[in-house]
Design a protein around this motif. Sequence first.
Motif, PDB file in Angstrom:
ATOM      1  N   PHE A 285      44.067  62.754  50.386  1.00 53.20           N
ATOM      2  CA  PHE A 285      43.580  62.821  49.357  1.00 53.20           C
ATOM      3  C   PHE A 285      43.393  61.451  48.512  1.00 53.20           C
ATOM      4  CE2 PHE A 285      44.758  63.176  44.569  1.00 53.20           C
ATOM      5  CZ  PHE A 285      43.965  64.103  44.306  1.00 53.20           C
ATOM      6  N   ALA A 286      44.221  60.410  48.843  1.00 55.24           N
ATOM      7  CA  ALA A 286      44.396  59.075  48.113  1.00 55.24           C
ATOM      8  C   ALA A 286      43.336  58.307  48.919  1.00 55.24           C
ATOM      9  CB  ALA A 286      45.710  58.308  48.436  1.00 55.24           C
ATOM     10  N   GLY A 287      42.507  58.607  49.926  1.00 54.28           N
ATOM     11  CA  GLY A 287      41.634  57.366  50.556  1.00 54.28           C
ATOM     12  C   GLY A 287      40.252  56.877  49.887  1.00 54.28           C
ATOM     13  N   ILE A 288      40.039  55.772  50.301  1.00 55.62           N
ATOM     14  CA  ILE A 288      38.740  55.127  50.024  1.00 55.62           C
ATOM     15  C   ILE A 288      37.990  54.664  51.328  1.00 55.62           C
ATOM     16  CG2 ILE A 288      40.169  52.935  49.443  1.00 55.62           C
ATOM     17  CD1 ILE A 288      37.738  52.289  47.680  1.00 55.62           C
ATOM     18  N   ARG A 289      36.856  54.716  51.362  1.00 53.48           N
ATOM     19  CA  ARG A 289      36.011  54.319  52.601  1.00 53.48           C
ATOM     20  C   ARG A 289      36.090  52.856  52.860  1.00 53.48           C
ATOM     21  NH1 ARG A 289      29.936  56.513  52.075  1.00 53.48           N
ATOM     22  NH2 ARG A 289      30.057  55.160  50.348  1.00 53.48           N
ATOM     23  N   PRO A 290      36.386  52.375  53.968  1.00 54.67           N
ATOM     24  CA  PRO A 290      36.549  50.834  54.235  1.00 54.67           C
ATOM     25  C   PRO A 290      35.199  50.366  53.665  1.00 54.67           C
ATOM     26  CG  PRO A 290      37.223  52.060  56.188  1.00 54.67           C
ATOM     27  CD  PRO A 290      36.756  53.248  55.228  1.00 54.67           C
ATOM     28  N   VAL A 291      34.148  50.864  53.720  1.00 52.09           N
ATOM     29  CA  VAL A 291      32.946  50.299  53.390  1.00 52.09           C
ATOM     30  C   VAL A 291      32.885  49.963  51.623  1.00 52.09           C
ATOM     31  CG1 VAL A 291      31.460  52.509  52.991  1.00 52.09           C
ATOM     32  CG2 VAL A 291      30.358  50.134  53.679  1.00 52.09           C
ATOM     33  N   ASP A 292      33.670  50.861  51.146  1.00 53.91           N
ATOM     34  CA  ASP A 292      33.684  50.637  49.645  1.00 53.91           C
ATOM     35  C   ASP A 292      34.610  49.641  49.036  1.00 53.91           C
ATOM     36  OD1 ASP A 292      31.716  52.876  49.768  1.00 53.91           O
ATOM     37  OD2 ASP A 292      33.148  54.360  49.183  1.00 53.91           O
ATOM     38  N   LEU A 293      35.402  49.048  50.069  1.00 54.50           N
ATOM     39  CA  LEU A 293      36.404  47.974  49.665  1.00 54.50           C
ATOM     40  C   LEU A 293      36.053  46.984  48.786  1.00 54.50           C
ATOM     41  CD1 LEU A 293      38.911  48.166  52.584  1.00 54.50           C
ATOM     42  CD2 LEU A 293      39.230  48.883  50.229  1.00 54.50           C
ATOM     43  N   PRO A 294      35.032  46.409  49.452  1.00 53.37           N
ATOM     44  CA  PRO A 294      34.476  45.077  48.677  1.00 53.37           C
ATOM     45  C   PRO A 294      34.149  45.019  47.191  1.00 53.37           C
ATOM     46  CG  PRO A 294      33.327  45.294  50.946  1.00 53.37           C
ATOM     47  CD  PRO A 294      33.869  46.343  50.593  1.00 53.37           C
ATOM     48  N   GLY A 295      33.586  46.142  46.839  1.00 56.15           N
ATOM     49  CA  GLY A 295      33.230  46.522  45.376  1.00 56.15           C
ATOM     50  C   GLY A 295      34.504  46.568  44.636  1.00 56.15           C
TER      51      GLY A 295
ATOM     52  N   GLU B 266      58.289  41.847  48.775  1.00 59.91           N
ATOM     53  CA  GLU B 266      56.767  42.076  48.467  1.00 59.91           C
ATOM     54  C   GLU B 266      56.333  43.148  49.410  1.00 59.91           C
ATOM     55  OE1 GLU B 266      54.549  41.046  45.709  1.00 59.91           O
ATOM     56  OE2 GLU B 266      56.577  40.796  45.052  1.00 59.91           O
ATOM     57  N   ALA B 267      56.792  42.852  50.749  1.00 59.81           N
ATOM     58  CA  ALA B 267      56.226  43.725  51.899  1.00 59.81           C
ATOM     59  C   ALA B 267      56.975  45.132  51.472  1.00 59.81           C
ATOM     60  CB  ALA B 267      56.578  43.179  53.369  1.00 59.81           C
ATOM     61  N   LEU B 268      58.144  45.050  51.236  1.00 63.04           N
ATOM     62  CA  LEU B 268      58.783  46.455  51.385  1.00 63.04           C
ATOM     63  C   LEU B 268      58.388  47.069  50.012  1.00 63.04           C
ATOM     64  CD1 LEU B 268      61.226  48.220  51.885  1.00 63.04           C
ATOM     65  CD2 LEU B 268      62.771  46.894  50.670  1.00 63.04           C
ATOM     66  N   GLY B 269      58.533  46.405  48.870  1.00 63.25           N
ATOM     67  CA  GLY B 269      57.856  47.129  47.700  1.00 63.25           C
ATOM     68  C   GLY B 269      56.379  47.637  47.737  1.00 63.25           C
ATOM     69  N   THR B 270      55.538  47.024  48.252  1.00 63.89           N
ATOM     70  CA  THR B 270      54.129  47.452  48.599  1.00 63.89           C
ATOM     71  C   THR B 270      53.988  48.613  49.389  1.00 63.89           C
ATOM     72  OG1 THR B 270      53.434  45.087  48.420  1.00 63.89           O
ATOM     73  CG2 THR B 270      51.763  46.728  48.811  1.00 63.89           C
ATOM     74  N   ALA B 271      55.045  48.424  50.525  1.00 59.45           N
ATOM     75  CA  ALA B 271      55.034  49.433  51.440  1.00 59.45           C
ATOM     76  C   ALA B 271      55.645  50.923  50.866  1.00 59.45           C
ATOM     77  CB  ALA B 271      56.039  49.289  52.639  1.00 59.45           C
ATOM     78  N   MET B 272      56.425  50.680  49.782  1.00 60.96           N
ATOM     79  CA  MET B 272      57.160  51.936  49.224  1.00 60.96           C
ATOM     80  C   MET B 272      55.953  52.491  48.244  1.00 60.96           C
ATOM     81  SD  MET B 272      61.069  50.762  48.987  1.00 60.96           S
ATOM     82  CE  MET B 272      61.856  52.384  48.084  1.00 60.96           C
ATOM     83  N   LEU B 273      55.524  51.569  47.486  1.00 63.27           N
ATOM     84  CA  LEU B 273      54.383  51.926  46.676  1.00 63.27           C
ATOM     85  C   LEU B 273      53.430  52.575  47.272  1.00 63.27           C
ATOM     86  CD1 LEU B 273      52.747  51.913  43.673  1.00 63.27           C
ATOM     87  CD2 LEU B 273      52.033  49.581  44.458  1.00 63.27           C
ATOM     88  N   VAL B 274      52.724  52.209  48.311  1.00 63.32           N
ATOM     89  CA  VAL B 274      51.541  52.919  49.022  1.00 63.32           C
ATOM     90  C   VAL B 274      52.216  54.197  49.671  1.00 63.32           C
ATOM     91  CG1 VAL B 274      49.874  52.745  50.870  1.00 63.32           C
ATOM     92  CG2 VAL B 274      50.370  50.656  49.509  1.00 63.32           C
ATOM     93  N   GLY B 275      53.180  54.191  50.132  1.00 62.54           N
ATOM     94  CA  GLY B 275      53.692  55.182  50.832  1.00 62.54           C
ATOM     95  C   GLY B 275      54.089  56.425  49.760  1.00 62.54           C
ATOM     96  N   THR B 276      54.373  56.054  48.665  1.00 60.94           N
ATOM     97  CA  THR B 276      54.269  57.179  47.550  1.00 60.94           C
ATOM     98  C   THR B 276      52.982  57.631  47.075  1.00 60.94           C
ATOM     99  OG1 THR B 276      56.291  55.811  46.537  1.00 60.94           O
ATOM    100  CG2 THR B 276      55.031  57.442  45.089  1.00 60.94           C
ATOM    101  N   VAL B 277      51.888  56.625  46.946  1.00 59.73           N
ATOM    102  CA  VAL B 277      50.762  56.767  46.342  1.00 59.73           C
ATOM    103  C   VAL B 277      49.942  58.164  47.679  1.00 59.73           C
ATOM    104  CG1 VAL B 277      48.426  56.129  46.218  1.00 59.73           C
ATOM    105  CG2 VAL B 277      50.222  55.049  45.269  1.00 59.73           C
ATOM    106  N   VAL B 278      50.076  57.630  49.001  1.00 61.68           N
ATOM    107  CA  VAL B 278      49.521  58.259  49.962  1.00 61.68           C
ATOM    108  C   VAL B 278      50.356  59.718  50.251  1.00 61.68           C
ATOM    109  CG1 VAL B 278      48.821  58.464  52.392  1.00 61.68           C
ATOM    110  CG2 VAL B 278      48.524  56.207  51.123  1.00 61.68           C
ATOM    111  N   GLY B 279      51.649  59.571  50.166  1.00 68.05           N
ATOM    112  CA  GLY B 279      52.401  60.745  50.578  1.00 68.05           C
ATOM    113  C   GLY B 279      52.205  61.691  49.733  1.00 68.05           C
ATOM    114  N   SER B 280      52.729  61.268  48.303  1.00 66.00           N
ATOM    115  CA  SER B 280      52.486  62.323  46.984  1.00 66.00           C
ATOM    116  C   SER B 280      50.916  62.773  46.979  1.00 66.00           C
ATOM    117  CB  SER B 280      52.484  61.552  45.923  1.00 66.00           C
ATOM    118  OG  SER B 280      52.087  60.630  45.486  1.00 66.00           O
ATOM    119  N   GLY B 281      49.995  62.108  47.461  1.00 65.64           N
ATOM    120  CA  GLY B 281      48.643  62.738  47.534  1.00 65.64           C
ATOM    121  C   GLY B 281      48.643  63.835  48.812  1.00 65.64           C
ATOM    122  N   ILE B 282      49.158  63.485  49.892  1.00 65.86           N
ATOM    123  CA  ILE B 282      49.027  64.632  50.781  1.00 65.86           C
ATOM    124  C   ILE B 282      49.827  65.700  50.407  1.00 65.86           C
ATOM    125  CG2 ILE B 282      50.002  65.109  53.062  1.00 65.86           C
ATOM    126  CD1 ILE B 282      49.438  62.272  53.932  1.00 65.86           C
ATOM    127  N   MET B 283      51.006  65.708  49.801  1.00 64.14           N
ATOM    128  CA  MET B 283      51.835  66.682  49.374  1.00 64.14           C
ATOM    129  C   MET B 283      51.144  67.525  48.275  1.00 64.14           C
ATOM    130  SD  MET B 283      54.952  68.466  49.404  1.00 64.14           S
ATOM    131  CE  MET B 283      56.282  67.392  50.085  1.00 64.14           C
TER     132      MET B 283
END
Length: 230
Positions: A187-197, A13-30
């Motif tokens: 590119f993929a970010g969200i403000r911490p203050v917006d997380l609860p919603g 679960e940790a590895l899969g989520t790390a790879m998923l988020v790494g893809t989301v953030v990394g592809s957003g930067i690229m």
Amino acid sequence: MSEFSLKQRLTAEALGTAMLVGTVVGSGIMADRLSDDVAVSLLGNTIPTGAILVVLITILGPISGAHFNPAVTFVFWLKRNLSLTAGLSYIAAQIAGGICGTLIAHVMFEEAVLQASTTARTGPAQWVAEIVATFGLLASILAGIRFREAAVPWLVGLYITAAYWFTASTSFANPAVAISRAFTDTFAGIRPVDLPGFIVAEFIGAALALALFSWLLTPEKTAGEKAVSS
């Protein structure tokens, strides 16, 4: 009972989520570096995310179920497929793995490792979009398991690919991913203050999907079957 230990499942679960988020953030930067067109950048973010989901669910699903998402874990706990202890452990592993994925993406692209997003993502439209996105994701999973389990990796990957474009929020549909994306001012970010919603909306969408599909996926007895059973 899974043939894999809880430690193995949590690692998956940790590895899969790390790879998923790494893809989301990394592809957003690229994508953001390669194009000044936001639509093109979003497409460059969308395709890798859908593709990696197919891969990760296929290779890690047999180990942990490939949740990679606290909303999915929540639903499977409600279905009594997971104990409370295992469910909470899954969620902790997902969040930790997701944050690691963000940090690793920063290292790969020579970004500052520790960041906090300044991208505003809030308001009723965004929250409704997250309810819709998560509802659809859980619908795809629950119905896929019921009717064509082998297709679930593709159903999830294709659904998220589509939901990036038909939801106003670009379909986070995942509290662990949302939390992890608060740690990147790219590119993929969200403000911490917006997380609860976002997080509340995602759990609402998951619960609504479980409520509807628990009924929808259960065939009703015919009159003859009812007479026999009585």
